[in-house]
Design an enzyme around this catalytic site. Structure first.
Site, short mmCIF file in Angstrom:
data_model
loop_
_atom_site.label_atom_id
_atom_site.label_comp_id
_atom_site.label_asym_id
_atom_site.label_seq_id
_atom_site.Cartn_x
_atom_site.Cartn_y
_atom_site.Cartn_z
CE1 TYR A 1 -2.13 3.54 1.88
CE2 TYR A 1 -3.90 2.33 0.80
CZ TYR A 1 -3.41 3.50 1.36
OH TYR A 1 -4.18 4.61 1.40
CD GLU B 1 -6.26 -30.51 16.92
OE1 GLU B 1 -6.41 -29.38 17.40
OE2 GLU B 1 -6.98 -31.47 17.23
CE LYS C 1 -0.65 -22.37 12.74
NZ LYS C 1 -1.16 -21.34 11.86
CG ASP D 1 -4.81 -20.17 6.36
OD1 ASP D 1 -4.62 -19.36 7.29
OD2 ASP D 1 -4.43 -19.98 5.19
CE1 TYR E 1 -6.85 -23.30 19.06
CE2 TYR E 1 -7.71 -23.24 16.82
CZ TYR E 1 -7.16 -22.60 17.92
OH TYR E 1 -6.91 -21.26 17.87
CE LYS F 1 2.94 -21.93 9.07
NZ LYS F 1 2.79 -20.69 9.72
CB CYS G 1 19.86 7.02 2.53
SG CYS G 1 18.08 7.04 2.79
CB CYS H 1 17.94 11.33 3.88
SG CYS H 1 19.21 10.22 4.50
CB CYS I 1 19.99 5.32 5.87
SG CYS I 1 19.78 7.07 6.15
CB CYS J 1 16.91 9.43 7.14
SG CYS J 1 16.17 8.42 5.84
S1 IVH Z 1 -3.52 -25.07 19.16
C1 IVH Z 1 -1.45 -22.34 22.62
N1 IVH Z 1 -4.57 -26.19 17.09
O1 IVH Z 1 -2.79 -21.35 14.91
C2 IVH Z 1 -1.95 -22.27 21.24
N2 IVH Z 1 -4.03 -23.88 16.94
O2 IVH Z 1 -0.18 -19.99 15.12
C3 IVH Z 1 -2.82 -23.45 20.97
N3 IVH Z 1 -4.61 -22.86 14.78
O3 IVH Z 1 -3.71 -18.70 16.93
C4 IVH Z 1 -3.18 -23.45 19.58
N4 IVH Z 1 -5.46 -24.67 13.86
O4 IVH Z 1 -5.59 -19.87 15.78
C5 IVH Z 1 -4.07 -25.05 17.59
N5 IVH Z 1 -5.51 -27.35 15.33
C6 IVH Z 1 -5.05 -26.21 15.83
C7 IVH Z 1 -5.04 -25.00 15.10
C8 IVH Z 1 -4.50 -23.86 15.68
C9 IVH Z 1 -5.19 -23.38 13.69
C10 IVH Z 1 -4.17 -21.45 14.90
C11 IVH Z 1 -4.62 -20.78 16.14
C12 IVH Z 1 -3.43 -20.04 16.68
C13 IVH Z 1 -2.47 -20.17 15.57
C14 IVH Z 1 -1.07 -20.25 16.11
#
Ligand code: IVH
Length: 694
Positions: A46, A126, A128, A130, A237, A325, A419, A422, A437, A443
């Site tokens: 932006y 389990e 994660k 999104d 969760y 990840k 820079c 500036c 810089c 600056c």
């Molecule tokens: S356990 C103490 N389980 O990931 C934290 N988190 O990067 C316990 N999230 O803010 C989190 N799926 O919103 C847990 N199966 C899962 C999840 C999960 C998504 C998210 C959660 C948290 C973020 C952390």
């Protein structure tokens, strides 16, 4: 759309066309940001658009019409949601990116808990999800409140909207604790997302970039009848505050929640070693595309809750959980230009301007190149085809240049030694990756970035005074540094062009702004420290500093004393968990600079940082005591002993001094024990210590 950068224009006609494009884009993004709560691009992107627009207007002043976005400094509408303080903070998770990180996670836990060969460390795994996290609070079995995560401490009350989500039970059947908080993720299924976007398009409404944005935008509707029409779902969760335990394992919590009518993320497994974890991870990468919801990794949680309890937290993430990840999404595009962004601390960051391309549903037009070595190492040239990747919310990265696709007119980028904003020398210190810089507070770019940081969400967070408005105030000469924000009202009274007469402002909005500024004249110490923008001092560090020193005066006195590496103050500083020698150096450097000291004096003549009482157990016999561990402990690891002492409100330091209350001496204690005995400090054996803390 015309995406050529500004320096390619010499003629007015082209500039006018580009100005029109930029204005349209900025209006769209302002609307997405302020009104829809669903930004389509990063703040950096932006800013780049806005900077380009301002540069065009500087070159061709006749483009500065009254309706240009450059003239728009209105106050963002307030979100309209009440703030909610979480009973227990909503934490984030540490990340693992590869097999080694997973092995290290197992080892770290084993060490911390001093696990033997026969102890089995079970992890509940389990996906994660999104989406966006949400905490549901039930009292006497009834849903009474739903809150967003916010900054982890305080979120927003979205109860009315969450009641419309079909997966969220409005009641929990007995038996259930008097108070129970169920935490989970609000998300939208992939097929529902496609249908939602189709309907949006047909009705002439905006389409969402991805399911996450659609979920976020839907949850933050002020009118819950709109939310009710959106296909939101909820996966539970974890638990937050509970007045009685419902299980003794993570697995037990899952079963409990399922019996109470919640949906839980699948596929789920309990795993016992790194090899099993890695196999599970590889399997899920294969299955990921077939799932009906977006996942960006796997979360592993230590199954035994008593172990979770012992492991506790460091900074804002639990030691007992980690997010593994998935590899980032990638795409190929062309670098059209490389430009420099000057950061808050003066670092010159090269940013590649890309031919816009969609990566995993989001259009990317900029990617960071980090620093000059990175450009050389990857041999990236302007005009090159490059592989870019985007993971979650982080800035897109350039993975590599496709050298065999290189065309003859590609050319190397010459990294500036001054820079670009500036003109001051940009120098690179030994051992540093960044060229910086040297303009400091002269600056404009650094001043602007510092101001933006100062008012950011985790800093002063003044209602109605966002990044864009402070930048505008800076440009208009109303403020020169963050302390001037607190003189705005007084200045305004004597001004011939008071705020209320400016475009986008009225008497009410000006008055509101001054009230919001005044409300921050007293500020929590962690926010104050964070807002200063000291190199490397993020939110977690600011909090640790505040917790350790307790008051502003104590903190600055200690930072000055710590300039001497032989001093007790230096020892205390590097002994704070999470602060190493490098960070200590940045802190000390900050306080050595005369202009920083002058700035602090000026700022504290307007604002008062409040003393910080770190949340702690008040009834513990060691609350407020200073303890030192020495020798080999037999019953727990040193790390666990230290974490336990801190969680009970003690301060753990590395050396014995007259402030020390207890020395806990394990086997083979040496010089510290001697010193403690000489100076009359109470010495405890490990068993005596355990008896003391119960
Ligand atoms: S356990 C103490 N389980 O990931 C934290 N988190 O990067 C316990 N999230 O803010 C989190 N799926 O919103 C847990 N199966 C899962 C999840 C999960 C998504 C998210 C959660 C948290 C973020 C952390």
């Amino acid at each position: 759309m015309n995406n050529a950068p500004i320096d390619m224009f010499s003629g007015f006609n082209e500039a006018q066309q580009r100005h029109k494009d930029l204005s349209a884009q900025l209006r769209k993004h302002d609307d997405a940001y302020y009104n829809q709560d669903a930004p389509l691009i990063s703040d950096g992107e932006y800013d780049a658009l806005r900077t380009e627009l301002l540069a065009l207007e500087e070159k061709f002043p006749e483009l500065t019409t009254k309706d240009s976005p450059s003239q728009n400094v209105g106050v963002a509408p307030k979100s309209g949601f009440q703030k909610v303080k979480h009973a227990l903070p909503m934490l984030s998770l540490g990340n693992a990116f590869n097999d080694d990180d997973i092995e290290e996670f197992f080892k770290r836990i084993g060490r911390f808990l001093s696990l033997g060969d026969d102890d089995v460390l079970e992890l509940a795994a389990e996906p994660k999800i999104d989406g966006l996290s949400c905490s549901l609070r039930y009292e006497q079995g009834k849903l009474v409140q739903a809150a967003t995560r916010g900054d982890g401490e305080t979120g927003e009350d979205i109860t009315a909207n969450v009641r419309t989500i079909i997966d969220v039970p409005h009641e929990i059947s007995a038996p259930c604790p008097d108070i129970i908080e169920v935490r989970g993720e609000i998300y939208i299924n992939k097929d529902d997302f496609i249908a939602l976007n189709k309907a949006q398009e047909e009705s002439g409404n905006k389409v969402f970039a991805n399911p996450r944005n659609a979920a976020a935008g839907s949850v933050r509707q002020l009118d819950s009848t709109i939310t009710a029409k959106r296909p939101l779902r909820f996966y539970a969760y974890a638990l937050g505050e509970t007045t009685q335990p419902v299980a003794d394992t993570q697995d037990g919590i899952r079963h409990y929640l399922i019996t109470k009518g919640f949906q839980l993320p699948e596929p789920y497994a309990v795993l016992t070693d790194a090899a099993g974890v890695i196999a599970h991870y590889n399997r899920l990468i294969e299955e990921r595309a077939a799932l009906n919801y977006d996942i960006d990794g796997i979360v592993y949680k230590v199954n035994r809750l008593d172990w979770q309890q012992r492991l506790g937290f460091v900074a804002r993430a639990p030691r007992w959980a980690i997010a593994h990840k998935f590899p980032a999404e990638q795409a190929v595009t062309v670098i059209e230009a490389i430009e420099i962004q000057v950061g808050r601390t003066g670092s010159l960051t090269p940013v590649a301007r890309l031919k816009p391309i969609s990566v995993g549903g989001v259009v990317v037009s900029n990617a960071t190149l980090h620093n000059e070595d990175e450009i050389a190492r990857k041999d990236v040239r302007i005009g090159d085809h490059v592989v870019i990747q985007r993971a979650g919310d982080v800035i897109p990265q350039i993975v590599k240049a496709l050298h065999d696709k290189r065309s003859t007119d590609s050319h190397s980028y010459v990294f500036p030694t001054s820079c670009p904003i500036c003109g001051a020398h940009a120098v690179r210190e030994d051992g540093e990756a960044a060229r910086r810089c040297t303009g400091g507070l002269t600056c404009k770019a650094q001043v602007k970035e510092r101001l933006k940081h100062f008012v950011s969400k985790n800093g002063y967070d003044i209602d109605g005074l966002g990044e864009k408005i402070v930048a505008q105030f800076l440009e208009d000469g109303l403020i020169k540094d963050p302390a001037d924000i607190f003189t705005l009202e007084a200045q305004d009274k004597d001004s011939l062009t008071p705020l209320r007469n400016r475009d986008g402002w009225g008497s009410t909005s000006a008055k509101k702004l001054f009230e919001a500024i005044s409300a921050k004249r007293e500020i929590e110490l962690p926010r104050f420290i964070y807002a200063l923008g000291i190199r490397q001092v993020g939110q977690a560090t600011a909090k640790m500093l505040a917790a350790n020193y307790g008051s502003y005066d104590a903190w600055i006195a200690a930072m000055r004393e710590a300039a001497d590496p032989q001093s007790a103050a230096y020892g205390e500083l590097i002994n704070i968990d999470g602060i190493g020698a490098l960070m200590a150096e940045d802190l000390i450097e900050f306080f050595k600079e005369e202009h920083n000291r002058a700035f602090l004096e000026k700022l504290t003549s307007h604002v008062t940082p409040l003393d910080y009482d770190a949340p702690q157990a008040t009834d513990s016999p060691i609350t407020g005591k200073v303890v030192v561990f020495t020798g080999t402990l037999e019953k727990t690891s040193r790390a666990e002993a230290k974490a336990k002492a801190e969680s009970l409100g003690a301060k753990v330091t590395g050396s014995v001094s007259k402030k020390t209350d207890y020395l806990i001496a394990g086997a083979d204690a040496g010089s510290k024990l001697k010193k403690a005995q000489e100076s009359g400090v109470s010495v405890l054996s490990e068993d005596e210590w355990l008896a003391l803390i119960g």
